[in-house]
Write an enzyme that holds these catalytic residues in place. Structure first.
Site, mmCIF file in Angstrom:
data_model
loop_
_atom_site.group_PDB
_atom_site.id
_atom_site.type_symbol
_atom_site.label_atom_id
_atom_site.label_comp_id
_atom_site.label_asym_id
_atom_site.label_seq_id
_atom_site.Cartn_x
_atom_site.Cartn_y
_atom_site.Cartn_z
ATOM 1 C CG HIS A 152 7.249 31.365 19.635
ATOM 2 N ND1 HIS A 152 7.951 30.207 19.968
ATOM 3 C CD2 HIS A 152 8.061 32.049 18.773
ATOM 4 C CE1 HIS A 152 9.127 30.204 19.352
ATOM 5 N NE2 HIS A 152 9.217 31.301 18.599
ATOM 6 C CG PHE A 153 2.046 31.329 15.508
ATOM 7 C CD1 PHE A 153 1.953 30.657 14.290
ATOM 8 C CD2 PHE A 153 1.407 30.782 16.612
ATOM 9 C CE1 PHE A 153 1.251 29.468 14.189
ATOM 10 C CE2 PHE A 153 0.696 29.596 16.525
ATOM 11 C CZ PHE A 153 0.625 28.936 15.309
#
Length: 435
Positions: free
Chosen positions: A233-234
């Site tokens: 994830h970012f």
């Protein structure tokens, strides 16, 4: 020797109290997503970094990019529904007096309610563990929309569109740091570990470009650099002020290839040593340079953080060693007492403080000392920089499947790059930092 602290799995806001009832609550898992209908935003692949690309007339909205308007509107709607653990808009924020303009925020709610780390912090690459918290356990009400490349080469938004494959989702961060704090989770059903590959990085760059708002930045924390969830994830949020690192002086670093027009700079007179990637003939060129650098660090077990700024035109890369120094007892006790974990936002100059007394007395000297603990030494940074430049100059772009296969084949986490230097120093097995 420190040992890992086993933490019970903490669930999403709306899973609490539902144990023993099975699923039945519209999660993002394989049990609920296939065949469901979720909002869908499709983007047109950008072949240039510079220039304005217009969306179709059905979604074009004055001078504000449609995705920017959509994201803010959906995020505020979730806030009105009470899906966040606290109201981040009430958190005190101030610019610390001094030359750098470090930004301090008092966020006591995040300290009390944020999910603890559930994995080792001395290994950057670890397998995905379904028993730990991951984003398939999030409720679909936390999803703002899917973010997919258009097969028809056009930008459009559908309020309900059937999910046929593993979607890229934009979801709220229920423990936000700032206004509009969201998560980009690539191919959520594939359950990818927290490890950058070229495809996921390109997706993040497209999100930054599509938002078209300089106040919207994306960040990435590797394992060992204060990622708290081992599911790829970012993060992203809005901050009207410039990050101090964006204003820092840089110097051009010549390298023998400069493939695709990408230029690399080194930060000057900033407490954390790092590299800045700019330009490129296409977004893919910038992605290839940064992605190869990140993969190099992962393969060498070097924790790092990434900041994507300027609508995807500028990427900062920070190799770091705070967790290693903390495990070895080398971090100043006064810094440890503030309980600040210097991840990408802190390194960039937006420092989230957990105690009122620390916020009240925050100074530029404190911010500098905190971030200096994160930085590699000059000698070590030069070694790492050499690894990165060799990887960028020689690296062929691999698919995510090929990168995963390389990890499986390499059973020694202390291996060095091919035809290269000795492996970098690593933490001893079992030497771990407790959350």
């Amino acid at each position: 020797m420190l040992t890992i602290k086993r933490c019970p799995t903490i669930v999403s806001n709306y899973q609490e109290g539902s144990e023993g009832l099975g699923c039945g609550r519209n999660c993002l898992g394989q049990c609920c997503v296939p065949g469901s209908k979720l909002p869908l935003y499709t983007f047109k692949r950008r072949h240039t970094i510079v220039g304005v690309e217009h969306v179709d007339k059905d979604v074009e909205m004055a001078d504000t990019p449609f995705l920017d308007t959509l994201l803010i509107g959906q995020w505020e709607e979730r806030m009105q529904r009470g899906l966040f653990r606290y109201d981040v808009t009430t958190c005190e924020t101030k610019v610390i007096p001094g030359n750098y303009g470090f930004i301090a925020q008092l966020n006591e709610g995040r300290h009390l309610k944020k999910r603890p780390t559930e994995f080792r912090v001395d290994k950057v690459q670890q397998d995905f563990d379904r028993s730990k918290f991951n984003f398939t356990k999030v409720g679909q009400e936390e999803v703002l929309f899917r973010f997919e490349e258009s097969e028809e080469g056009k930008v459009q938004y559908l309020e309900k569109a059937p999910v046929l494959d593993s979607p890229n989702v934009i979801a709220i961060n229920v423990s936000p740091i700032e206004y509009g704090h969201v998560l980009l989770v690539p191919r959520v059903l594939d359950c990818l570990p927290q490890r950058i590959d070229h495809d996921s990085l390109l997706l993040a760059l497209h999100l930054a470009a599509e938002a078209g708002n300089p106040s919207f930045r994306l960040g990435y924390n590797s394992l060992g650099a204060f990622a708290t969830i081992n599911h790829l994830h970012f993060q992203a949020y809005y901050l009207a002020l410039p990050f101090p690192v964006e204003k820092a002086l840089t110097k051009r670093v010549p390298w023998r290839s400069e493939k695709g027009g990408v230029k690399i700079f080194e930060l000057c007179n900033y407490p954390v040593r790092g590299l800045v990637f700019e330009g490129g003939n296409t977004l893919e060129d910038l992605c290839n340079a940064v992605g190869s650098s990140c993969i190099c660090l992962q393969d060498n077990n070097i924790p790092y953080n990434v900041l994507i700024a300027d609508c995807g035109k500028r990427v900062f890369l920070f190799p770091q060693c705070y967790a290693e120094k903390q495990a070895l007892g080398e971090v100043n006790q006064g810094i440890l007492d503030t309980q600040v974990n210097p991840a990408v936002w802190e390194i960039s100059g937006h420092i989230v403080l957990k105690r009122k007394q620390d916020f009240d007395r925050a100074s530029e000297d404190y911010a500098w000392k905190l971030l200096a603990e994160v930085s590699l030494s000059e000698e070590r940074f030069e070694e790492v920089k050499a690894y990165i430049f060799e990887a960028v100059a020689s690296g062929e772009v691999q698919t995510e499947e090929e990168e995963q296969a390389d990890v499986v084949e390499d059973e020694d986490p202390l291996h060095s790059l091919k035809n290269n230097h000795d492996a970098p120093m690593h933490l001893n097995e079992g030497c771990l930092v407790l959350p």
